[in-house]
Design a protein around this motif. Sequence first.
Motif, PDB file in Angstrom:
ATOM      1  N   PRO A  11       0.849  -1.200   0.000  1.00  0.00           N
ATOM      2  CA  PRO A  11       0.000   0.000   0.000  1.00  0.00           C
ATOM      3  C   PRO A  11       0.877   1.240   0.000  1.00  0.00           C
ATOM      4  O   PRO A  11       1.984   1.226   0.529  1.00  0.00           O
ATOM      5  CB  PRO A  11      -0.794  -0.086   1.296  1.00  0.00           C
ATOM      6  N   LEU A  12       0.388   2.313  -0.598  1.00  0.00           N
ATOM      7  CA  LEU A  12       1.206   3.498  -0.765  1.00  0.00           C
ATOM      8  C   LEU A  12       1.170   4.409   0.451  1.00  0.00           C
ATOM      9  O   LEU A  12       2.169   4.934   0.897  1.00  0.00           O
ATOM     10  CB  LEU A  12       0.738   4.243  -2.016  1.00  0.00           C
ATOM     11  N   ILE A  13      -0.026   4.599   0.965  1.00  0.00           N
ATOM     12  CA  ILE A  13      -0.151   5.515   2.101  1.00  0.00           C
ATOM     13  C   ILE A  13       0.222   4.799   3.395  1.00  0.00           C
ATOM     14  O   ILE A  13      -0.209   3.697   3.661  1.00  0.00           O
ATOM     15  CB  ILE A  13      -1.610   6.037   2.200  1.00  0.00           C
ATOM     16  N   ASN A  14       1.029   5.486   4.206  1.00  0.00           N
ATOM     17  CA  ASN A  14       1.380   4.932   5.501  1.00  0.00           C
ATOM     18  C   ASN A  14       0.360   5.421   6.520  1.00  0.00           C
ATOM     19  O   ASN A  14       0.353   6.592   6.886  1.00  0.00           O
ATOM     20  CB  ASN A  14       2.800   5.392   5.874  1.00  0.00           C
ATOM     21  N   HIS A  15      -0.471   4.522   6.954  1.00  0.00           N
ATOM     22  CA  HIS A  15      -1.558   4.951   7.827  1.00  0.00           C
ATOM     23  C   HIS A  15      -1.102   5.380   9.201  1.00  0.00           C
ATOM     24  O   HIS A  15      -1.736   6.210   9.834  1.00  0.00           O
ATOM     25  CB  HIS A  15      -2.664   3.891   7.896  1.00  0.00           C
ATOM     26  N   ALA A  16       0.012   4.840   9.639  1.00  0.00           N
ATOM     27  CA  ALA A  16       0.506   5.242  10.955  1.00  0.00           C
ATOM     28  C   ALA A  16       0.879   6.725  10.931  1.00  0.00           C
ATOM     29  O   ALA A  16       0.526   7.476  11.836  1.00  0.00           O
ATOM     30  CB  ALA A  16       1.708   4.394  11.339  1.00  0.00           C
ATOM     31  N   ASP A  17       1.567   7.135   9.865  1.00  0.00           N
ATOM     32  CA  ASP A  17       1.927   8.562   9.731  1.00  0.00           C
ATOM     33  C   ASP A  17       0.687   9.430   9.695  1.00  0.00           C
ATOM     34  O   ASP A  17       0.602  10.476  10.330  1.00  0.00           O
ATOM     35  CB  ASP A  17       2.697   8.800   8.408  1.00  0.00           C
ATOM     36  N   GLY A  18      -0.267   8.970   8.901  1.00  0.00           N
ATOM     37  CA  GLY A  18      -1.505   9.727   8.739  1.00  0.00           C
ATOM     38  C   GLY A  18      -2.224   9.899  10.060  1.00  0.00           C
ATOM     39  O   GLY A  18      -2.712  10.986  10.375  1.00  0.00           O
ATOM     40  N   GLN A  19      -2.272   8.828  10.821  1.00  0.00           N
ATOM     41  CA  GLN A  19      -2.984   8.884  12.097  1.00  0.00           C
ATOM     42  C   GLN A  19      -2.256   9.771  13.098  1.00  0.00           C
ATOM     43  O   GLN A  19      -2.884  10.470  13.891  1.00  0.00           O
ATOM     44  CB  GLN A  19      -3.199   7.476  12.649  1.00  0.00           C
ATOM     45  N   LEU A  20      -0.932   9.765  13.031  1.00  0.00           N
ATOM     46  CA  LEU A  20      -0.167  10.653  13.903  1.00  0.00           C
ATOM     47  C   LEU A  20      -0.474  12.109  13.557  1.00  0.00           C
ATOM     48  O   LEU A  20      -0.666  12.947  14.440  1.00  0.00           O
ATOM     49  CB  LEU A  20       1.332  10.376  13.730  1.00  0.00           C
ATOM     50  N   PHE A  21      -0.535  12.401  12.261  1.00  0.00           N
ATOM     51  CA  PHE A  21      -0.844  13.753  11.822  1.00  0.00           C
ATOM     52  C   PHE A  21      -2.220  14.172  12.325  1.00  0.00           C
ATOM     53  O   PHE A  21      -2.404  15.287  12.816  1.00  0.00           O
ATOM     54  CB  PHE A  21      -0.770  13.841  10.292  1.00  0.00           C
TER      55      PHE A  21
ATOM     56  N   ALA B 112     -13.317   6.549  -2.485  1.00  0.00           N
ATOM     57  CA  ALA B 112     -12.806   5.459  -1.653  1.00  0.00           C
ATOM     58  C   ALA B 112     -11.572   5.948  -0.916  1.00  0.00           C
ATOM     59  O   ALA B 112     -11.099   7.065  -1.145  1.00  0.00           O
ATOM     60  CB  ALA B 112     -12.444   4.255  -2.515  1.00  0.00           C
ATOM     61  N   GLY B 113     -11.053   5.119  -0.058  1.00  0.00           N
ATOM     62  CA  GLY B 113      -9.795   5.418   0.605  1.00  0.00           C
ATOM     63  C   GLY B 113      -9.920   6.479   1.679  1.00  0.00           C
ATOM     64  O   GLY B 113     -10.993   7.024   1.926  1.00  0.00           O
ATOM     65  N   MET B 114      -8.804   6.748   2.319  1.00  0.00           N
ATOM     66  CA  MET B 114      -8.801   7.724   3.402  1.00  0.00           C
ATOM     67  C   MET B 114      -7.534   8.561   3.287  1.00  0.00           C
ATOM     68  O   MET B 114      -6.439   8.024   3.342  1.00  0.00           O
ATOM     69  CB  MET B 114      -8.815   6.990   4.744  1.00  0.00           C
ATOM     70  N   GLU B 115      -7.720   9.851   3.075  1.00  0.00           N
ATOM     71  CA  GLU B 115      -6.587  10.765   2.940  1.00  0.00           C
ATOM     72  C   GLU B 115      -6.504  11.566   4.238  1.00  0.00           C
ATOM     73  O   GLU B 115      -7.365  12.419   4.485  1.00  0.00           O
ATOM     74  CB  GLU B 115      -6.815  11.703   1.751  1.00  0.00           C
ATOM     75  N   PRO B 116      -5.526  11.307   5.065  1.00  0.00           N
ATOM     76  CA  PRO B 116      -5.510  11.934   6.391  1.00  0.00           C
ATOM     77  C   PRO B 116      -5.404  13.459   6.359  1.00  0.00           C
ATOM     78  O   PRO B 116      -5.972  14.135   7.212  1.00  0.00           O
ATOM     79  CB  PRO B 116      -4.270  11.328   7.065  1.00  0.00           C
ATOM     80  N   HIS B 117      -4.716  14.017   5.366  1.00  0.00           N
ATOM     81  CA  HIS B 117      -4.590  15.478   5.311  1.00  0.00           C
ATOM     82  C   HIS B 117      -5.929  16.114   5.010  1.00  0.00           C
ATOM     83  O   HIS B 117      -6.290  17.154   5.558  1.00  0.00           O
ATOM     84  CB  HIS B 117      -3.566  15.893   4.255  1.00  0.00           C
TER      85      HIS B 117
END
Lengths: 494, 487
Positions: A11-21, B112-117
Amino acid sequence: MEATTGDLTDPLINHADGQLFLHEAFKIIVEEVLCKGTDVKEKVCEWREPEELARLLDLELREKGEPQENLLQRVRDVAKYSIKTSHPRFFNQQFAGVDYHSLAGRFLSEALNTNLFTYEVAPVFVLMEAEVLRGLRELVGWTEGDGLFCPGGSTSNMYAMNLARYRLYPEVKSRGLWSLPQLTIFTSPESHYSVKKGAAFMGFGMDNVILVKVDDGGRMIPEDLDEKIELSKSQGAAPFLVSCTSGTTVQGAFDPLHRIADICDKHKLWLHVDAAWGGSVLFSKKHRHLMKGVHRANSVAWNPHKMLVAGLQCSVLLLKDTTDLLKKCHCANATYLFQQDKFYDVNLDVGDKSVQCSRKVDCLKLWVMWKAVGSAGLEQRVDKAFLHARYVVDQMKKREGFQLLREPEFVNVCFWFIPPSLRGKEKNADYQNRLAKVAPVIKERMMKQGTMMVGYQPLGDRVNFFRITILSPLVSQKDMDFFLDEIERLGNDL
Amino acid sequence: MNLYVINFKGQTTVEELMNPEKGSPGAGEDMEAAESFIQQAMEIILQEAVKKATNVKEKVCEWRSPEQLKELLDLELKDTGESESKILQCCRDTIRYSVKTGHPRFFNQLFAGMEPHSMVASFITEAIKTSLYTYEMAPVFTLIEDALLKTMMKLIGWEEGGDGLFNPGGSMSNMYAVNLARYRYCPDFKEIGIYASPRLVILTSQEGHYSLAKAAALLGFGTKNVYVGAVPFFVNATAGTTVLGAFDPIDEIADICEKHNLWLHVDACWGGGALVSKKHRHLLKGIQRVNSVAWNLHKMLMATLQCSAFLVRDKSCLLQRCHCAGASYLFQQDKFYDVSYDTGDKSVQCSRKPDAFKFWLVWKAVGTRELEYRVDRALALARYLAQEIKKREGFRLVIEPEFANVCFWYIPPSLRNLPESLELWKKLHTVAPAVKERMMKSGSMMIGYQKHGDKPNFFRMVVISPQVSRQDLDFVLDEIHSLGKDL
């Protein structure tokens, strides 16, 4: 960078980073927007000229991204230069304050990120929307009916126009207006501008919105409505809708619904009540009389994001109809969304009632808030707003330099501030001109100092006056006193 | 904040509420209580609606029938309020029974998906809670919307720039295009309506989005005046059709529109995302020639719902002239700042959400190159899926995918030896609905199906999220077979 098959494994997106943000950003939101934004010791706004603000924000979108530290600073900057609409001294619009339950509901809606078109993608919300609409209809006085949430009151008003047109001439959906007589709409000059915008958008033409006279309180005069309808008919036009207002934007006037309903019954016109602003009085046993007769309407627009503090956007259109008119009027039966062979009852797929395809979940914010405080809590909110308005009016009568437009019916308090230099000079030829310049200067000063925000506008032949709308549950008497003192402080030298 | 309003259960009289000593705003303990509630709510959201919801080991949906769900949710709205812990439980239940649209195996829609920003930007937007009608009310968001629109126009290829705004959905953007074209054709329509005018007609393809039909009805043209009619004035081309993901040939259509002086609008709600990819932007070749574009950033580019841009190649304030009503309570001309920054009268809405911010922050965070990589990867995955489908028995592509839509039939073993006939189609038509029901009840994934023209129900896989990998696509094919092999 070419994406090859080999890159497709991870997977491309690192969810851990995202969740930290998310975590870090949320802390900033709480501190900068929620805490500081409601703190009376902080400013209401941090004014900057557009060019300067553009520089400060560094708006440019570039090839490469930025590290988390930069992004968190951006979050801080956005918070800093945005208006604190929950601040106890924000009185500029018909929304204010904050309800933390609705806020939680709003965060939740964003996180769940879905559309309200089918039961399969929004099972909870289809049921919830139905329940909230039922509760609101009950307050209008309808035990049955229809409705939905719209992206704003302007859209709700447009829907009403469309339904009224469709009910009278169902063929308009397929054949258009070409073959129809000239349809005319009746409203007052104090009604919201969305009636006119809607008329233009939907092909009626703004000229076919006929303005009915109002009394000096800003309320529609039923006798004039009757006359204008007769006149329109005699000119060969086809009146089809009356759009009256419960709580006009500037003065907060309530059109006399019973008498207007009599006229609509007589002429067989659709009666729409734009209660976007005033609808919330229906929660108050003490004040609901202002909308006496509303149950006789065909449709009601009501924005809980206004007086009920539900948060933008939260706008409903309620209908008395039980013949599925909403769906018949709007449906297009797209087979990729509204398959008829689904494994559940497809009547739950409400999407075709709407003119939108994707539609945000706006009911959750109201539902959570209503669950948390109960109808009694919402009633208190409405009653308190009236008390605040009464207090301000009483204080203004005691203070020199404050001149009310009239005794308010609702929570809009409209007044001129007359600086000492103009007092007693009403007979001067240039009095009106000079008075007109007072509010804009005071507004500029209050914004540049960030002490509070209050709106002003002209109305008809009345020059610029202030309109304070007091509705936030965060506001107390001290804020009302401050407001009066501050107007004086900012305007005394004019 | 005054939490006594939150916890109010009818015990205090209204006179007491007016007492200035009680519950002054910002009083320490009130703010703490409010903060505590929000912190707890956010913790639940982060754990349940973000972390778990994007975890491939969790279910995509927790299916319940409507009757069961009504009971579980306790939706009833009462006179008195509920306790804080009950409210938090309501939040948990709402999450539990909602579909996890950010899950790697949610392929049901064109988002779909989840974009945290983007999600952070959404939270900020909710907390700040303002409307985009005037600069005084939304200074930051006004400038951000403008900056994002300008950047998008550069990608489209409008060297001289243009105008635009964000709308509550692509359907609305398409309606704006029709309305602007009509206004350009005859500005008088705004005042006098269209009764007396010649019958104007909208041209679009059969695969065009249904919002064109809804636009025709709402705006007074009539749905019959879409396709065939008297005076064409507007052509809608689609860049990325909803079901098949096809791209109309914009250059050729532009030739025709220029010849006949017709307004050309491109509904790029779905396909607009290809513009960030050097490899794939050719799909929209010619787009710089069109009059208007609708582009939904909440689809391929994963901004949170809604994030729909409407762009028009015009520098004559057409948008403003077409829609304005000049309300003096909002758009005073004697303000102390340059009132051309007040964008509200360009819109048909009054209050309008600052949706552009939800994508501006994403772009700032990841940059154009990363956006490009995401799109390229999604399309590479779609190609991979198409190749796998061709290799597997029982799977048949409807057409070779041009974009991220991969449409195919699953033919269970029992039907594989039947000749191509109406009988096969009828039986095949029942397969997808049955498989869909099973996948939803097990919660393993979500994929859409539909019929199309005379073709029986087929699946439409839509590949968007960078969180999706090859394994997820392999899983999709394995799972369909597992769920449907006994049909």
